[in-house]
Design a protein around this motif. Structure first.
Motif, PDB file in Angstrom:
ATOM      1  N   UNK A   8       0.879  -1.149   0.112  1.00  0.00           N
ATOM      2  CA  UNK A   8      -0.051  -0.069  -0.032  1.00  0.00           C
ATOM      3  C   UNK A   8       0.799   1.149   0.107  1.00  0.00           C
ATOM      4  N   UNK A   9       0.544   2.141  -1.158  1.00  0.00           N
ATOM      5  CA  UNK A   9       1.665   3.315  -1.015  1.00  0.00           C
ATOM      6  C   UNK A   9       0.645   4.523  -0.934  1.00  0.00           C
ATOM      7  N   UNK A  10       0.874   5.163   0.337  1.00  0.00           N
ATOM      8  CA  UNK A  10       0.355   6.193   0.650  1.00  0.00           C
ATOM      9  C   UNK A  10       1.119   7.479   0.015  1.00  0.00           C
ATOM     10  N   UNK A 286      -1.072  -1.039  -4.346  1.00  0.00           N
ATOM     11  CA  UNK A 286      -2.421  -0.025  -4.318  1.00  0.00           C
ATOM     12  C   UNK A 286      -1.806   1.201  -3.926  1.00  0.00           C
ATOM     13  N   UNK A 287      -2.083   2.198  -4.833  1.00  0.00           N
ATOM     14  CA  UNK A 287      -1.532   3.714  -4.405  1.00  0.00           C
ATOM     15  C   UNK A 287      -2.970   4.366  -4.235  1.00  0.00           C
ATOM     16  N   UNK A 288      -2.836   4.961  -2.862  1.00  0.00           N
ATOM     17  CA  UNK A 288      -3.545   5.862  -2.238  1.00  0.00           C
ATOM     18  C   UNK A 288      -3.323   7.460  -2.825  1.00  0.00           C
ATOM     19  N   UNK A 289      -3.885   7.967  -3.580  1.00  0.00           N
ATOM     20  CA  UNK A 289      -3.603   9.204  -4.292  1.00  0.00           C
ATOM     21  C   UNK A 289      -4.109  10.476  -3.337  1.00  0.00           C
ATOM     22  N   UNK A 290      -5.466  10.214  -2.653  1.00  0.00           N
ATOM     23  CA  UNK A 290      -5.951  11.332  -2.059  1.00  0.00           C
ATOM     24  C   UNK A 290      -4.976  11.908  -0.890  1.00  0.00           C
TER      25      UNK A 290
END
Length: 400
Positions: A8-10, A286-290
């Motif tokens: 998971x990429x924040x 999974x990239x979290x872009x927000x």
């Protein structure tokens, strides 16, 4: 190969400025500045080790994960290069260029493709294409890394806008060409949001323009790298599945991967759970872009809300992990929402690692983001990657 790995990429989640930044930037710390005066209640992330990285910023929980910091090798603070590094390296092809360096090449390529091209503003490097699309320096990352193609979707469809982006992409070897579209503004509004960062970097302030609405669409056209020695390709070669979610669907290269280009955080993490449930062995990125969007908007409140949502969703992923599965939570760069600028910030990024056989130990400061991929490759018994050093022995054999 064995097991499943979830990364998971924040996006834009830093934990302190790196030593190589200017003295004036040494105070950057995305996590601490998002928290402000009161520690954040993020019980899942805290239990994975986030509290240990910033005790004043996150309330403490009983520790169950290994934790540390990753130092970026890639220049500046960039999503595309950060993801290449996270997946195992191969950064040698990148050319650092401004539009003032490549503008003539870009113009010639666009004209050859049948487009009408003129200066957006006389005497400046930005180009106006077909009267609607603006090609300009990206000003949200370090100078010379990226070029943007920006337009209003009231005047041009996103696919047509993307075709302009593809022409620019083929003409230059900067890290990324970023195609950005939304609604509610026009070319005159774009002109009104021109910002000169100095030293030739001139572009459009897209957060100020108001692009980050429900109509926002983006396409990240990354420079093609030899990906044979990156983690996703190694997983495919070994017979595993690869799923790329969120911005990772755009910026991670892998033939044979399943891609879902999502922006809403809940949709990204729900998709990760769904794919993990049906996956026998392989890799999910999974990239979290927000988080990154909140940093660009300099909006601490929105940033906190996204982190709380991530924290609430992570238990669903953890519940799906079997004895041979692992979860890593990390980032690609920083984006301090108190920096006074919409640009990314060059920071260490968190390294949080959880697996049934992992010990909750301090991994210190690792010398590259690629150590995450190298550790996954070690766990899944894959061939060696382009770069990175596995820390599997440290978390499997150490004790608290």
């Amino acid at each position: 190969m064995t097991g499943r790995a979830v990364v998971v990429v924040l996006d834009g989640f830093g934990v302190g400025a790196t030593p190589d930044v200017a003295d004036s930037d040494a105070g950057w710390h995305t996590l601490e500045h998002v928290a402000g005066d009161a520690p954040l209640q993020l019980p899942t992330l805290a239990s994975l080790g986030l509290h240990r990285l910033a005790p004043r910023a996150v309330e403490e929980q009983q520790l169950r994960g290994a934790y540390g910091r990753l130092a970026p090798v890639h220049p500046g603070a960039d999503t595309y290069l950060g993801h290449q590094e996270l997946m195992g390296g191969g950064l040698s092809r990148v050319e650092l260029k401004l539009m003032e360096d490549v503008g003539e090449t870009v113009r010639d390529a666009l004209v050859a493709a049948g487009h009408r091209v003129e200066p957006l503003v006389e005497g400046q490097s930005m180009l106006l294409v077909d009267g609607v699309a603006v090609v300009h320096d990206n000003i949200e990352a370090r100078a010379r890394l990226n070029i943007n193609v920006t337009a209003t979707l009231d005047d041009i469809g996103f696919d047509e806008l993307s075709e302009i982006g593809f022409v620019v992409r083929r003409a230059v070897n900067v890290s990324r060409v970023i195609v950005v579209g939304s609604r509610g503004y026009d070319v005159d509004d774009i002109r009104a949001h021109i910002v000169d960062r100095g030293e030739g970097q001139v572009g459009v302030d897209t957060p100020g323009l108001g692009v980050y609405t429900e109509d926002y669409q983006v396409r990240h056209l990354g420079l093609e790298f030899p990906v044979e020695r990156q983690l996703p390709t190694r997983v495919i070669e070994a017979g595993g599945d690869v799923v790329l979610l969120g911005k990772a669907a755009d910026v991670v290269r892998c033939t044979g991967a399943v891609r879902e280009n999502l922006v809403p955080t809940a949709e990204v993490l729900d998709a990760a759970v769904r794919h993990l449930t049906s996956m026998e062995h392989g890799l999910i990125v999974a990239n979290v872009q927000e988080t990154d969007l909140a940093g660009h908007e300099q909006d601490r409140d929105r940033y906190r809300q996204v982190l709380r949502l991530v924290d609430a969703k992570l238990p669903q992923l953890l519940e799906q992990l079997g004895p041979d599965d692992v979860l890593f939570v990390t980032a690609d760069h920083g984006n301090d929402p108190t920096s006074g600028s919409s640009r990314h910030t060059r920071e260490y990024v968190p390294l949080l690692a959880y697996g049934a056989a992992f010990q909750p130990v301090d991994l210190g400061i690792r010398s590259t983001l690629a150590d995450v991929a190298a550790t996954v490759a070690d766990l899944q018994q894959l061939a060696e990657l382009e770069s990175g050093e596995s820390f599997l022995k440290e978390i499997s054999c150490s004790s608290t």
